[in-house]
Design a protein around this motif. Structure first.
Motif, PDB file in Angstrom:
ATOM      1  N   GLY A  66      47.867  26.492  23.841  1.00 22.68           N
ATOM      2  CA  GLY A  66      48.244  27.612  24.073  1.00 22.68           C
ATOM      3  C   GLY A  66      48.494  28.095  25.340  1.00 22.68           C
ATOM      4  O   GLY A  66      48.724  27.257  26.326  1.00 22.68           O
ATOM      5  N   ARG A  67      48.461  29.318  25.816  1.00 24.27           N
ATOM      6  CA  ARG A  67      48.933  29.695  27.049  1.00 24.27           C
ATOM      7  C   ARG A  67      47.952  31.005  27.432  1.00 24.27           C
ATOM      8  O   ARG A  67      48.122  32.074  26.504  1.00 24.27           O
ATOM      9  CB  ARG A  67      50.515  29.954  27.399  1.00 24.27           C
ATOM     10  N   VAL A  68      47.653  31.263  28.517  1.00 23.42           N
ATOM     11  CA  VAL A  68      47.170  32.407  28.973  1.00 23.42           C
ATOM     12  C   VAL A  68      47.602  32.519  30.416  1.00 23.42           C
ATOM     13  O   VAL A  68      47.658  31.944  31.213  1.00 23.42           O
ATOM     14  CB  VAL A  68      45.503  32.341  29.208  1.00 23.42           C
ATOM     15  N   LEU A  69      48.258  34.024  30.659  1.00 21.85           N
ATOM     16  CA  LEU A  69      48.785  34.368  31.783  1.00 21.85           C
ATOM     17  C   LEU A  69      47.887  35.631  32.319  1.00 21.85           C
ATOM     18  O   LEU A  69      47.849  36.729  31.525  1.00 21.85           O
ATOM     19  CB  LEU A  69      50.070  34.776  31.659  1.00 21.85           C
ATOM     20  N   GLY A  70      47.162  35.665  33.327  1.00 22.77           N
ATOM     21  CA  GLY A  70      46.342  36.693  33.890  1.00 22.77           C
ATOM     22  C   GLY A  70      47.030  37.300  34.750  1.00 22.77           C
ATOM     23  O   GLY A  70      47.568  36.802  35.881  1.00 22.77           O
ATOM     24  N   ILE A  71      47.354  38.652  34.957  1.00 20.96           N
ATOM     25  CA  ILE A  71      47.854  39.234  36.041  1.00 20.96           C
ATOM     26  C   ILE A  71      46.915  40.519  36.661  1.00 20.96           C
ATOM     27  O   ILE A  71      46.178  41.168  35.708  1.00 20.96           O
ATOM     28  CB  ILE A  71      49.035  40.002  35.796  1.00 20.96           C
ATOM     29  N   ASP A  72      46.897  40.699  37.876  1.00 21.36           N
ATOM     30  CA  ASP A  72      46.011  41.629  38.498  1.00 21.36           C
ATOM     31  C   ASP A  72      46.884  42.260  39.803  1.00 21.36           C
ATOM     32  O   ASP A  72      47.464  41.649  40.506  1.00 21.36           O
ATOM     33  CB  ASP A  72      44.801  41.365  38.846  1.00 21.36           C
ATOM     34  N   PRO A  73      46.637  43.509  39.919  1.00 17.57           N
ATOM     35  CA  PRO A  73      47.348  44.156  41.289  1.00 17.57           C
ATOM     36  C   PRO A  73      46.874  43.928  42.406  1.00 17.57           C
ATOM     37  O   PRO A  73      47.284  44.299  43.621  1.00 17.57           O
ATOM     38  CB  PRO A  73      47.492  45.526  41.042  1.00 17.57           C
ATOM     39  N   LEU A  74      45.539  43.516  42.459  1.00 21.16           N
ATOM     40  CA  LEU A  74      44.639  43.303  43.658  1.00 21.16           C
ATOM     41  C   LEU A  74      44.817  41.527  44.140  1.00 21.16           C
ATOM     42  O   LEU A  74      43.978  41.005  43.663  1.00 21.16           O
ATOM     43  CB  LEU A  74      43.283  43.581  43.444  1.00 21.16           C
ATOM     44  N   PRO A  75      45.403  41.325  45.148  1.00 17.81           N
ATOM     45  CA  PRO A  75      45.656  39.918  45.670  1.00 17.81           C
ATOM     46  C   PRO A  75      44.493  39.219  45.924  1.00 17.81           C
ATOM     47  O   PRO A  75      44.468  38.030  45.640  1.00 17.81           O
ATOM     48  CB  PRO A  75      46.541  40.260  46.792  1.00 17.81           C
ATOM     49  N   LEU A  76      43.295  39.858  46.626  1.00 22.59           N
ATOM     50  CA  LEU A  76      42.144  39.147  46.880  1.00 22.59           C
ATOM     51  C   LEU A  76      41.320  38.865  45.393  1.00 22.59           C
ATOM     52  O   LEU A  76      40.774  37.619  45.398  1.00 22.59           O
ATOM     53  CB  LEU A  76      41.092  40.116  47.688  1.00 22.59           C
ATOM     54  N   ARG A  77      41.449  39.412  44.287  1.00 22.03           N
ATOM     55  CA  ARG A  77      41.035  38.974  43.158  1.00 22.03           C
ATOM     56  C   ARG A  77      41.716  37.950  42.442  1.00 22.03           C
ATOM     57  O   ARG A  77      41.031  36.993  41.998  1.00 22.03           O
ATOM     58  CB  ARG A  77      40.772  40.167  42.174  1.00 22.03           C
ATOM     59  N   VAL A  78      43.096  37.848  42.688  1.00 19.04           N
ATOM     60  CA  VAL A  78      43.827  36.945  42.264  1.00 19.04           C
ATOM     61  C   VAL A  78      43.592  35.637  43.025  1.00 19.04           C
ATOM     62  O   VAL A  78      43.537  34.521  42.583  1.00 19.04           O
ATOM     63  CB  VAL A  78      45.233  37.275  42.394  1.00 19.04           C
ATOM     64  N   GLU A  79      43.420  35.951  44.278  1.00 20.14           N
ATOM     65  CA  GLU A  79      43.134  34.455  45.351  1.00 20.14           C
ATOM     66  C   GLU A  79      41.978  33.748  44.647  1.00 20.14           C
ATOM     67  O   GLU A  79      41.808  32.764  44.634  1.00 20.14           O
ATOM     68  CB  GLU A  79      42.983  34.939  46.434  1.00 20.14           C
ATOM     69  N   ILE A  80      40.728  34.586  44.190  1.00 14.46           N
ATOM     70  CA  ILE A  80      39.606  34.154  43.870  1.00 14.46           C
ATOM     71  C   ILE A  80      39.798  33.529  42.512  1.00 14.46           C
ATOM     72  O   ILE A  80      39.227  32.191  42.441  1.00 14.46           O
ATOM     73  CB  ILE A  80      38.491  35.293  43.721  1.00 14.46           C
ATOM     74  N   ALA A  81      40.609  34.082  41.589  1.00 10.93           N
ATOM     75  CA  ALA A  81      40.747  33.153  40.560  1.00 10.93           C
ATOM     76  C   ALA A  81      41.493  31.855  40.684  1.00 10.93           C
ATOM     77  O   ALA A  81      41.447  30.960  40.022  1.00 10.93           O
ATOM     78  CB  ALA A  81      41.674  34.301  39.438  1.00 10.93           C
ATOM     79  N   GLN A  82      42.526  32.017  41.538  1.00  9.92           N
ATOM     80  CA  GLN A  82      43.424  30.719  41.965  1.00  9.92           C
ATOM     81  C   GLN A  82      42.581  29.874  42.589  1.00  9.92           C
ATOM     82  O   GLN A  82      43.007  28.615  42.414  1.00  9.92           O
ATOM     83  CB  GLN A  82      44.578  31.160  42.778  1.00  9.92           C
ATOM     84  N   ARG A  83      41.498  30.167  43.575  1.00  8.35           N
ATOM     85  CA  ARG A  83      40.793  28.831  44.064  1.00  8.35           C
ATOM     86  C   ARG A  83      39.836  28.187  43.153  1.00  8.35           C
ATOM     87  O   ARG A  83      39.184  27.131  43.685  1.00  8.35           O
ATOM     88  CB  ARG A  83      39.848  29.649  45.132  1.00  8.35           C
ATOM     89  N   LYS A  84      39.596  28.826  41.808  1.00  8.31           N
ATOM     90  CA  LYS A  84      38.683  27.963  41.032  1.00  8.31           C
ATOM     91  C   LYS A  84      39.324  26.740  40.537  1.00  8.31           C
ATOM     92  O   LYS A  84      40.503  26.713  39.843  1.00  8.31           O
ATOM     93  CB  LYS A  84      38.357  28.893  39.740  1.00  8.31           C
ATOM     94  N   GLY A  85      38.766  25.638  40.993  1.00  8.58           N
ATOM     95  CA  GLY A  85      39.545  24.247  40.890  1.00  8.58           C
ATOM     96  C   GLY A  85      39.325  23.618  39.267  1.00  8.58           C
ATOM     97  O   GLY A  85      39.851  22.874  39.160  1.00  8.58           O
ATOM     98  N   HIS A  86      38.713  24.321  38.541  1.00  9.85           N
ATOM     99  CA  HIS A  86      38.469  24.024  37.246  1.00  9.85           C
ATOM    100  C   HIS A  86      39.134  24.634  36.178  1.00  9.85           C
ATOM    101  O   HIS A  86      38.898  24.339  34.924  1.00  9.85           O
ATOM    102  CB  HIS A  86      36.764  23.779  37.056  1.00  9.85           C
ATOM    103  N   LEU A  87      40.078  25.343  36.323  1.00  6.17           N
ATOM    104  CA  LEU A  87      40.912  25.962  35.447  1.00  6.17           C
ATOM    105  C   LEU A  87      41.706  25.115  34.629  1.00  6.17           C
ATOM    106  O   LEU A  87      42.537  23.941  35.313  1.00  6.17           O
ATOM    107  CB  LEU A  87      41.736  27.092  36.058  1.00  6.17           C
ATOM    108  N   PRO A  88      41.884  25.290  33.415  1.00 11.64           N
ATOM    109  CA  PRO A  88      42.650  24.492  32.375  1.00 11.64           C
ATOM    110  C   PRO A  88      44.224  24.741  32.832  1.00 11.64           C
ATOM    111  O   PRO A  88      44.693  25.827  33.229  1.00 11.64           O
ATOM    112  CB  PRO A  88      42.269  24.844  30.935  1.00 11.64           C
ATOM    113  N   GLU A  89      44.922  23.989  32.495  1.00 11.08           N
ATOM    114  CA  GLU A  89      46.409  23.759  32.710  1.00 11.08           C
ATOM    115  C   GLU A  89      47.119  25.106  32.041  1.00 11.08           C
ATOM    116  O   GLU A  89      48.162  25.497  32.567  1.00 11.08           O
ATOM    117  CB  GLU A  89      47.318  22.513  32.233  1.00 11.08           C
ATOM    118  N   SER A  90      46.402  25.305  30.743  1.00 14.66           N
ATOM    119  CA  SER A  90      47.143  26.458  29.976  1.00 14.66           C
ATOM    120  C   SER A  90      46.860  27.970  30.832  1.00 14.66           C
ATOM    121  O   SER A  90      47.399  28.846  30.012  1.00 14.66           O
ATOM    122  CB  SER A  90      46.448  26.477  28.591  1.00 14.66           C
ATOM    123  N   LEU A  91      46.059  28.175  31.920  1.00 12.15           N
ATOM    124  CA  LEU A  91      45.839  28.976  32.408  1.00 12.15           C
ATOM    125  C   LEU A  91      46.480  29.424  33.699  1.00 12.15           C
ATOM    126  O   LEU A  91      46.479  28.694  34.750  1.00 12.15           O
ATOM    127  CB  LEU A  91      44.302  29.480  32.400  1.00 12.15           C
TER     128      LEU A  91
END
Length: 129
Positions: A66-91
């Motif tokens: 599958g595939r999950v795409l999360g979007i948000d208008p607040l860059p600081l929150r996106v940065e927190i999500a992107q820094r999580k090192g254990h995220l699956p490839e589908s996200l």
């Protein structure tokens, strides 16, 4: 008319959101995903994904096919999500302006095509206090 300002987000507010949304908002999101019947192999667009807590949960549900795409208008929150090192490839969690590139993968001359698959769009609404 008052509204949510995207200008005054701070690293502390973004981190506080991560902690607070893990309580009530995340539980409601989990229930919604269960009620929608999201299954392995499906695609989910998480609009207003914040720090990616629910998107990460959904990625576990849809699995590697599958595939999950999360979007948000607040860059600081996106940065927190992107820094999580254990995220699956589908996200993927990214800023709103980057969504156009992601949607192009589904575009055909006739419009958006999902090849018979369901696409779920989950829009988050700020909680009123």
């Amino acid at each position: 008319m008052s509204g949510l300002s995207l200008v005054f987000d701070t690293p502390q507010l973004a981190q506080d959101y991560e902690v607070r949304s893990a309580e009530r908002q995340f539980r409601h999101g989990q229930r919604l995903i269960a009620e929608l019947g999201v299954r392995a192999g499906e695609r989910v667009l998480d609009i207003g994904s914040g720090t990616g807590l629910l998107a990460e949960h959904v990625a576990g549900t849809v699995g590697p096919t599958g595939r999950v795409l999360g979007i948000d208008p607040l860059p600081l929150r996106v940065e927190i999500a992107q820094r999580k090192g254990h995220l699956p490839e589908s996200l993927r969690v990214q800023a709103v302006e980057d969504i156009k590139r992601e949607l192009e993968a589904f575009r055909t001359p006739e419009g958006i095509r999902l090849e018979g698959k369901r696409l779920f769009a989950i829009a988050h609404k700020p909680a009123s206090h």
